[in-house]
Design an enzyme around this catalytic site. Structure first.
Site, mmCIF file in Angstrom:
data_model
loop_
_atom_site.group_PDB
_atom_site.id
_atom_site.type_symbol
_atom_site.label_atom_id
_atom_site.label_comp_id
_atom_site.label_asym_id
_atom_site.label_seq_id
_atom_site.Cartn_x
_atom_site.Cartn_y
_atom_site.Cartn_z
ATOM 1 N N SER A 53 0.854 -1.176 0.000
ATOM 2 C CA SER A 53 0.000 0.000 0.000
ATOM 3 C C SER A 53 0.890 1.226 0.000
ATOM 4 O O SER A 53 2.111 1.125 0.131
ATOM 5 C CB SER A 53 -0.869 0.007 1.249
ATOM 6 O OG SER A 53 -0.021 0.208 2.378
ATOM 7 N N LYS A 54 0.241 2.375 -0.128
ATOM 8 C CA LYS A 54 1.020 3.612 -0.129
ATOM 9 C C LYS A 54 1.840 3.720 1.152
ATOM 10 O O LYS A 54 2.957 4.220 1.152
ATOM 11 C CB LYS A 54 0.115 4.808 -0.309
ATOM 12 C CG LYS A 54 -0.450 4.824 -1.724
ATOM 13 C CD LYS A 54 -1.295 6.019 -2.039
ATOM 14 C CE LYS A 54 -1.899 5.817 -3.428
ATOM 15 N NZ LYS A 54 -2.984 6.710 -3.724
ATOM 16 N N ARG A 55 1.272 3.223 2.245
ATOM 17 C CA ARG A 55 1.981 3.321 3.513
ATOM 18 C C ARG A 55 3.251 2.459 3.536
ATOM 19 O O ARG A 55 4.217 2.757 4.202
ATOM 20 C CB ARG A 55 1.059 2.930 4.670
ATOM 21 C CG ARG A 55 1.442 3.676 5.933
ATOM 22 C CD ARG A 55 0.544 3.341 7.106
ATOM 23 N NE ARG A 55 -0.874 3.312 6.744
ATOM 24 C CZ ARG A 55 -1.723 2.430 7.261
ATOM 25 N NH1 ARG A 55 -1.319 1.531 8.118
ATOM 26 N NH2 ARG A 55 -2.989 2.472 6.919
#
Ligand code: GLU
Length: 501
Positions: free
Chosen positions: A261-263
């Protein structure tokens, strides 16, 4: 695997930037087209107005261009299958929707939100799954475009669909597509084909477009697998032969325990451009997220990929995103560059992209001359992993850094020595170095002679001189570094360190 005609597509929604996941789909589709002398099509799936982000389409195109993934047909080119933006194809969807209405396979959905909620509540009460197809209106109103148009699904379609249009196995997932419960035909439902705003859903639009655009291979993420039964039902109802499918496994985070994910570091692909990565490295790295050629080879040129890529070597299970592999690959490609090219990149003179138009050098290098900077970059090229690292690796070539006592106190070998001994050692080294003509050979000879003279190991002597002259724990080869720094700077810095020992 050579197909008579191969037409693949990348069909992003303009809802934000592209990260490695999207790019991998595009790359595999592009490779398949290129290795078969086929065509690669870029189609913008902009039917979800609420999620659209302005500028995203241009951003997507810039990302693909930077990586060299050129398209033969797309929103900015003519091509015979246009438009390549779904929002400009509404008439086409209407025409196909009418076909389904005429054959009794689509109906206008007359229900209000409250009515649908009541159906849902009832299903929950009866512990039944909620299915639209259990609530088909007996006499649906004529479709006037203000109500959603729903597909009349047929959960039994698979069992009586045979012949040349019948679906085959997934090119990557194999027969999992039909044996796996995730695509249980019983769960197919009356999905919306056209929304009340007149825009088609993904479910409908991509099938129409892939057919109209004569796409032979649909490559996309595995999240679409669970809807395959519905899609197949729609193909069947439209009398269309389905293309070949290749559903690509998820890209997982570094630990391999959840989808990237972006995280977890899935960032805008153009950030890599800005940070001074090479497109060749990204392409090689992304290609090997879930694919290899069956050997130990870890980096590939684009041409090698075009030659070697094949869908049957794409793994079925998730690929791990390990950014260290990217750093390594980028270092590998940076080391192949000649100094002229590397230097041009470092000062933002990369004609290939506007995203690398910045000067990556530390501020202090502003007045340094080109020859000097070329020498410096030649020295750090071996260790350079991306251009934005230049300031950190080269700052000491441009300014005297203050003496940092920690470099000695935390050094494995040096911290064991008394201050006085360090001082004597460095003083001896200074005297020898001062006699050098500062050619690399001469400096190297003197450094070697010093090892014998002082009975010390390189890890001690060279580390001490390195710290004194660079105030950094690591640097390129010591003799080379001192040659580039020159006599005056080298001796001045040694003196500075001696004063503080
Ligand atoms: N617009 C879809 C997406 O961005 C494309 C899926 C497909 O390739 O069919 O996820």
């Amino acid at each position: 695997m050579i197909y008579a005609m191969t037409r693949t597509r990348f069909a992003p929604s303009p809802t934000g930037f592209l990260h490695v996941g999207g790019i991998r789909t595009a790359l595999f589709a592009w490779l398949l087209a290129r290795q078969n002398d086929g065509q690669f099509i870029l189609r913008i799936e902009d039917t979800d107005r609420k999620r659209e982000v302005s500028g995203a389409e241009a951003h997507i195109m810039d990302s693909l261009k930077w990586l060299g993934l050129d398209w033969d047909e797309g929103p900015d080119s003519d091509g015979s299958h246009g438009s390549y933006r779904q929002s400009e194809r509404l008439d086409i969807y209407k025409k196909w929707a009418q076909k389904l209405i005429d054959s009794g396979r689509a109906y206008a959905d007359p229900y209000t939100t409250a009515e649908v909620q009541a159906f849902r509540d009832e299903a929950i009460k009866n512990k039944q799954p909620f299915l639209y197809r259990n609530h088909r209106p007996k006499k649906p109103p004529a479709w006037d475009g203000t109500m959603p148009l729903r597909f009349k699904s047929n959960p039994k379609f698979l069992s009586n669909w045979e012949g040349e249009n019948a679906p085959v196995v997934d090119e990557v997932m194999g027969d999992k597509m039909f044996n796996n419960l995730t695509i249980d035909p019983d769960t197919t439902d009356d999905v919306v084909l056209v929304k009340s705003d007149g825009f088609p859903t993904y479910n409908f639009a991509h099938i129409v477009d892939d057919a109209e655009m004569e796409i032979t291979h649909v490559l996309r993420g595995q999240e679409f697998l669970s809807s395959m039964a519905i899609y197949m039902d729609i193909y069947h109802a439209l009398g269309l032969k389905a293309p070949k499918f290749a559903h690509l496994p998820h890209i997982m985070n570094e630990q391999g325990n959840k989808k990237l994910s972006k995280r977890d570091g899935a960032k805008d692909i153009l950030d890599y451009a800005r940070e001074g990565y090479l497109p060749e490295a990204l392409v090689s790295f992304i290609a090997t997220l879930g694919w290899n050629d069956g050997t130990e080879q870890e980096v590939f040129t684009v041409n090698e990929l075009i030659e070697k890529f094949s869908l049957d070597r794409v793994h079925k299970s998730g690929a791990r995103f390990d950014e260290r592999r990217l750093l390594w690959a980028n270092g590998h490609f940076l080391r192949q560059l000649d100094i002229k090219t590397l230097y041009a990149l470092s000062v933002g003179e990369n004609s290939k992209t506007k995203y690398q138009s910045t000067d990556y050098w530390p501020e202090e290098a502003e007045d340094a001359d080109e020859e000097y900077k070329k020498q410096v970059i030649g020295l750090v090229q071996e260790r350079l992993k991306f251009l934005a690292e230049l300031p950190q690796l080269t700052e000491f070539f441009f300014k005297d850094l203050p003496v940092n006592p920690e470099l000695i106190s935390s050094h494995k070998q040096l911290k064991k020595l008394e201050k006085d001994d360090l001082k004597t050692l460095l003083q001896t080294a200074r005297e020898e170095i001062a006699q050098s003509d500062f050619t690399t050979d001469d400096l190297q000879n003197r450094l070697n002679a010093l090892l014998t003279l002082t009975h010390t190991k390189p890890a001690v002597l060279f580390s001490l001189i390195r710290i004194a002259t660079t105030q950094s724990p690591a640097s390129p080869g010591l003799a080379e570094t001192m040659t580039v720094l020159g006599r005056e700077t080298t001796l001045r810095r040694i003196d500075q360190q001696l004063r503080l020992l």
